[in-house]
Motif scaffolding. Structure first.
Motif, PDB file in Angstrom:
ATOM      1  N   LYS A   1      -1.811  -4.534  -6.877  1.00  0.00           N
ATOM      2  CA  LYS A   1      -2.656  -3.383  -6.531  1.00  0.00           C
ATOM      3  C   LYS A   1      -2.719  -2.372  -7.685  1.00  0.00           C
ATOM      4  CE  LYS A   1      -2.433  -3.561  -1.508  1.00  0.00           C
ATOM      5  NZ  LYS A   1      -3.892  -3.745  -1.398  1.00  0.00           N
ATOM      6  N   LEU A   2      -1.664  -2.332  -8.452  1.00  0.00           N
ATOM      7  CA  LEU A   2      -1.648  -1.447  -9.624  1.00  0.00           C
ATOM      8  C   LEU A   2      -2.408  -2.056 -10.802  1.00  0.00           C
ATOM      9  CD1 LEU A   2       2.102  -0.343  -9.490  1.00  0.00           C
ATOM     10  CD2 LEU A   2       0.121   1.175  -9.197  1.00  0.00           C
ATOM     11  N   GLY A   3      -2.828  -3.313 -10.636  1.00  0.00           N
ATOM     12  CA  GLY A   3      -3.526  -3.991 -11.719  1.00  0.00           C
ATOM     13  C   GLY A   3      -2.623  -4.408 -12.850  1.00  0.00           C
ATOM     14  N   LYS A   4      -1.316  -4.626 -12.514  1.00  0.00           N
ATOM     15  CA  LYS A   4      -0.329  -4.933 -13.547  1.00  0.00           C
ATOM     16  C   LYS A   4       0.177  -6.364 -13.473  1.00  0.00           C
ATOM     17  CE  LYS A   4      -0.169  -0.575 -14.879  1.00  0.00           C
ATOM     18  NZ  LYS A   4      -0.584  -0.119 -16.210  1.00  0.00           N
TER      19      LYS A   4
ATOM     20  N   ARG B   1       0.830  -1.208   0.000  1.00  0.00           N
ATOM     21  CA  ARG B   1       0.000   0.000   0.000  1.00  0.00           C
ATOM     22  C   ARG B   1       0.862   1.254   0.000  1.00  0.00           C
ATOM     23  NH1 ARG B   1      -3.598  -1.642   5.101  1.00  0.00           N
ATOM     24  NH2 ARG B   1      -1.504  -2.312   5.727  1.00  0.00           N
ATOM     25  N   GLY B   2       1.929   1.228   0.796  1.00  0.00           N
ATOM     26  CA  GLY B   2       2.827   2.365   0.834  1.00  0.00           C
ATOM     27  C   GLY B   2       3.556   2.571  -0.479  1.00  0.00           C
ATOM     28  N   ILE B   3       3.955   1.469  -1.115  1.00  0.00           N
ATOM     29  CA  ILE B   3       4.640   1.569  -2.399  1.00  0.00           C
ATOM     30  C   ILE B   3       3.730   2.191  -3.443  1.00  0.00           C
ATOM     31  CG2 ILE B   3       5.671   0.244  -4.290  1.00  0.00           C
ATOM     32  CD1 ILE B   3       6.544  -1.812  -2.171  1.00  0.00           C
ATOM     33  N   VAL B   4       2.506   1.692  -3.537  1.00  0.00           N
ATOM     34  CA  VAL B   4       1.555   2.201  -4.528  1.00  0.00           C
ATOM     35  C   VAL B   4       1.239   3.669  -4.269  1.00  0.00           C
ATOM     36  CG1 VAL B   4      -0.800   1.979  -5.406  1.00  0.00           C
ATOM     37  CG2 VAL B   4       0.581  -0.068  -5.010  1.00  0.00           C
ATOM     38  N   ALA B   5       1.076   4.034  -3.010  1.00  0.00           N
ATOM     39  CA  ALA B   5       0.783   5.429  -2.673  1.00  0.00           C
ATOM     40  C   ALA B   5       1.948   6.334  -3.076  1.00  0.00           C
ATOM     41  CB  ALA B   5       0.503   5.557  -1.184  1.00  0.00           C
TER      42      ALA B   5
END
Length: 358
Positions: free
Chosen positions: A354-357, A226-230
């Motif tokens: 989480k990025l959908g990748k 979550r922190g990475i994506v944010a």
């Protein structure tokens, strides 16, 4: 994995995953750097607590074990003049703890220090030619910096404010680490010592991204996907993760430190200068509660630590972290114990999902 939204750091460093293992002096090991680099991230080796021979041996072990890119980290502070009066005053402040623990308060103070980047360490860089060289507390003087760049190494350094990021960019760094107030260990500040003006990562990061043209690496309070994506959403090209790696078996961490991390919470770390003379974030212990956490009595960096050596040794032998620098960021509770390489791959896979990748 090639579907990251921003490939600038990946291409700049020659790595597969936008995850940099923070160089944590006293805890990071060559084995950790090897594991992270082999997993596709950027493994980092801090040199601040090594002698030159120890640094050579450690870098040599890494180079023998992996052909992947690595990061060598150095401190670039200016050594202050040692003031015996300040040292004596600090010893006097700690005298009750010496007496309580049966330690002679008049015994010579052990010499401790963290060496700044110099010509000898520059020679280390020129010999081993790491792909990345990172600095903490600004940058070394111009001639040394040019020698580092001449090796082909990419140069990065930490900024805790937009002003510091601009200062670094103006001096030719290849990327800036935006270090939020949440980060554990020593603050990277170098233009100001005012801790009341330090900035949290979510406010700092997008402003640094807007202020400089080079890629920005986010650091501070990032311990899961979550922190990475944010951070990526706020403009970071990569993240630097420290505290989450402290649970890995490759780490060299005192038992009392690991125990404190297991019981860490979001609000039990503070900024302190007691252990080295320079502001750093760690888990609150007895010394911080009773003397600090920020005390004008502490000698300037790096001279404060010497007087604490016998107290720390006595306390740790009894299973106590009362006098140990328990460095930790504010998101320690989000970390998961697992080998460093596995953690690197897992964080990347979860972030991509989480990025959908994925």
């Amino acid at each position: 994995m090639t579907a990251w939204p921003d490939r600038r750091i990946l291409d700049l460093f020659g790595i597969e995953l936008p995850i940099i293992q923070a160089p944590m002096a006293g805890s990071s090991t060559p084995e950790m750097a090897i594991a992270v680099s082999e997993a596709g991230g950027l493994g980092s080796l801090p040199t601040a607590l090594y002698s030159l021979d120890q640094a050579r041996e450690a870098v040599g072990r890494i180079r023998q074990a992996t052909a992947r890119p690595i990061n060598l980290n150095f401190f670039s502070h200016q050594m202050p003049v040692l003031d015996p009066a300040r040292i004596d005053a600090w010893r006097a402040r700690l005298k009750p703890y010496y007496l309580e623990n049966g330690i002679d308060p008049e015994a010579p103070v052990p010499v401790t220090g963290r060496a700044p980047f110099d010509t000898d360490l520059c020679g280390l860089v020129e010999h081993y030619r790491p792909e990345v060289v990172s600095f903490h507390f600004g940058l070394p003087e111009g001639a040394l910096l040019e020698r580092v760049k001449a090796t082909g190494a990419k140069v990065i350094s930490s900024a805790t404010t937009v002003a510091e990021a601009r200062w670094l960019a103006a001096r030719g760094v290849d990327a800036v680490i935006a270090m939020g107030f949440e980060a554990g260990g020593h603050r990277g500040n170098f233009l100001s010592d005012d801790m009341s003006r330090q900035v949290g990562l979510f406010a700092l990061l997008p402003q640094v991204v807007d202020a400089v043209k080079v890629p920005v690496i986010a650091a501070g309070g990032i311990a899961d996907a979550r922190g990475i994506v944010a951070a990526l959403a706020l403009g970071a090209s990569a993240v630097q993760i420290g505290t989450a790696y402290l649970y890995s078996p490759e780490v060299k961490t005192a038992a009392v430190h690991l125990e404190a991390l297991k019981n860490a919470s979001d609000d039990n770390t503070v900024i302190t200068n007691l252990f080295t003379g320079r502001p750093a974030r760690g888990i609150v212990n007895r010394l911080m509660r009773e003397v600090g956490p920020l005390s004008p009595d502490a000698p300037p960096f790096p001279f404060a630590g010497g007087a604490l050596v016998p107290l720390r040794a006595k306390a740790e032998a009894a299973g106590s972290g009362d006098f140990t620098n328990l460095w930790s960021g504010q998101a320690a509770k989000l970390a998961r114990p697992m080998p460093a390489g596995e953690l690197t791959r897992k964080l990347a896979a979860e972030a991509l999902a989480k990025l959908g990748k994925a």
